[in-house]
Structures are given as C-alpha cells and as structure tokens.
Design a protein around this motif. Structure first.
Motif, PDB file in Angstrom:
ATOM      1  N   ASN A  71      36.334   4.359  -4.881  1.00 45.68           N
ATOM      2  CA  ASN A  71      35.182   5.214  -5.163  1.00 45.68           C
ATOM      3  C   ASN A  71      35.175   6.516  -4.371  1.00 45.68           C
ATOM      4  O   ASN A  71      34.247   7.311  -4.510  1.00 45.68           O
ATOM      5  CB  ASN A  71      33.890   4.426  -4.888  1.00 45.68           C
ATOM      6  N   LEU A  72      36.202   6.752  -3.548  1.00 41.86           N
ATOM      7  CA  LEU A  72      36.268   7.995  -2.785  1.00 41.86           C
ATOM      8  C   LEU A  72      36.793   9.141  -3.644  1.00 41.86           C
ATOM      9  O   LEU A  72      37.663   8.936  -4.492  1.00 41.86           O
ATOM     10  CB  LEU A  72      37.217   7.831  -1.591  1.00 41.86           C
ATOM     11  N   PRO A  73      36.314  10.346  -3.403  1.00 40.41           N
ATOM     12  CA  PRO A  73      36.928  11.492  -4.060  1.00 40.41           C
ATOM     13  C   PRO A  73      38.304  11.743  -3.442  1.00 40.41           C
ATOM     14  O   PRO A  73      38.583  11.238  -2.342  1.00 40.41           O
ATOM     15  CB  PRO A  73      35.956  12.639  -3.750  1.00 40.41           C
ATOM     16  N   PRO A  74      39.170  12.494  -4.090  1.00 41.33           N
ATOM     17  CA  PRO A  74      40.494  12.779  -3.535  1.00 41.33           C
ATOM     18  C   PRO A  74      40.386  13.446  -2.160  1.00 41.33           C
ATOM     19  O   PRO A  74      39.572  14.334  -1.958  1.00 41.33           O
ATOM     20  CB  PRO A  74      41.116  13.733  -4.554  1.00 41.33           C
ATOM     21  N   GLY A  75      41.184  12.957  -1.216  1.00 41.59           N
ATOM     22  CA  GLY A  75      41.223  13.559   0.108  1.00 41.59           C
ATOM     23  C   GLY A  75      40.651  12.723   1.233  1.00 41.59           C
ATOM     24  O   GLY A  75      41.359  12.404   2.177  1.00 41.59           O
ATOM     25  N   PRO A  76      39.364  12.377   1.209  1.00 44.62           N
ATOM     26  CA  PRO A  76      38.775  11.641   2.332  1.00 44.62           C
ATOM     27  C   PRO A  76      39.346  10.234   2.484  1.00 44.62           C
ATOM     28  O   PRO A  76      39.842   9.640   1.535  1.00 44.62           O
ATOM     29  CB  PRO A  76      37.291  11.548   1.979  1.00 44.62           C
ATOM     30  N   GLY A  77      39.237   9.693   3.707  1.00 46.57           N
ATOM     31  CA  GLY A  77      39.624   8.321   3.995  1.00 46.57           C
ATOM     32  C   GLY A  77      38.402   7.551   4.458  1.00 46.57           C
ATOM     33  O   GLY A  77      37.283   8.067   4.450  1.00 46.57           O
ATOM     34  N   THR A  78      38.621   6.328   4.880  1.00 48.12           N
ATOM     35  CA  THR A  78      37.521   5.480   5.325  1.00 48.12           C
ATOM     36  C   THR A  78      38.014   4.488   6.361  1.00 48.12           C
ATOM     37  O   THR A  78      39.217   4.237   6.470  1.00 48.12           O
ATOM     38  CB  THR A  78      36.888   4.734   4.132  1.00 48.12           C
TER      39      THR A  78
END
Length: 93
Positions: A71-78
């Motif tokens: 569900n993340l947009p391209p680029g960010p991590g978690t």
C-alpha cells in the motif's frame, strides 16, 4: 476491482530473509488482504511442543510488513516501531 499481486512473486522477494527461514508461504495478496500460511515444524517449537511465541510474532510482523508495502507509494519504506501480542494459550497443532 482490487489490484492483486502474485503470491509466488511475493514469496520470491522474501528469499534470504527471516520470512524464508520461517517458511512463510503467501497464498493471496491484494492491497486489502494478505493471506499466508506457516507450516509448523519442530524447530519452530519451544520445550514441550507449543509453537514459540516469537515464531508467531515474526509471522505476524512479516505479513503486516507485506500488507504495508503493498500500500506504499513508490519510494518510501517502512519499519515496525511497536508490536504487542497477548497469548491466551499455548499454540498447538
């Protein structure tokens, strides 16, 4: 209609990680739902036979991570910042 992801491709992305070591197998994956299974083996148990609580926590954290990443947009991590589980009985087969 919900975007779906290939469960075999997801499993391949987790090669070389704790998810692979545990034996996590993804069965179904979409942005709304991730289904996986874990075959309980003797090396995932604690003394006396119950499933080790750490096994269950790692399984839950892995599935939660996959659901988040899908569900993340391209680029960010978690990363997991906090996790808590209450066990009411030992996990058995």
């Amino acid at each position: 209609m919900s975007e779906t992801f290939d469960p075999k491709e997801l499993s391949a992305r987790w090669k070389g990680t704790l998810g692979e070591l545990l034996g996590v197998e993804f069965v179904e994956a979409s942005k709304e739902r991730v289904v996986a299974r874990l075959t309980i083996r003797d090396d995932l148990r604690t003394v006396g036979g119950p499933v080790h609580g750490g096994t269950l926590m790692a399984f839950a954290d892995t599935i939660g991570a996959v659901a988040t990443v899908l569900n993340l947009p391209p680029g960010p991590g978690t990363t997991t910042l906090e996790s808590k589980t209450n066990f009411f009985a030992a996990g058995r087969d």
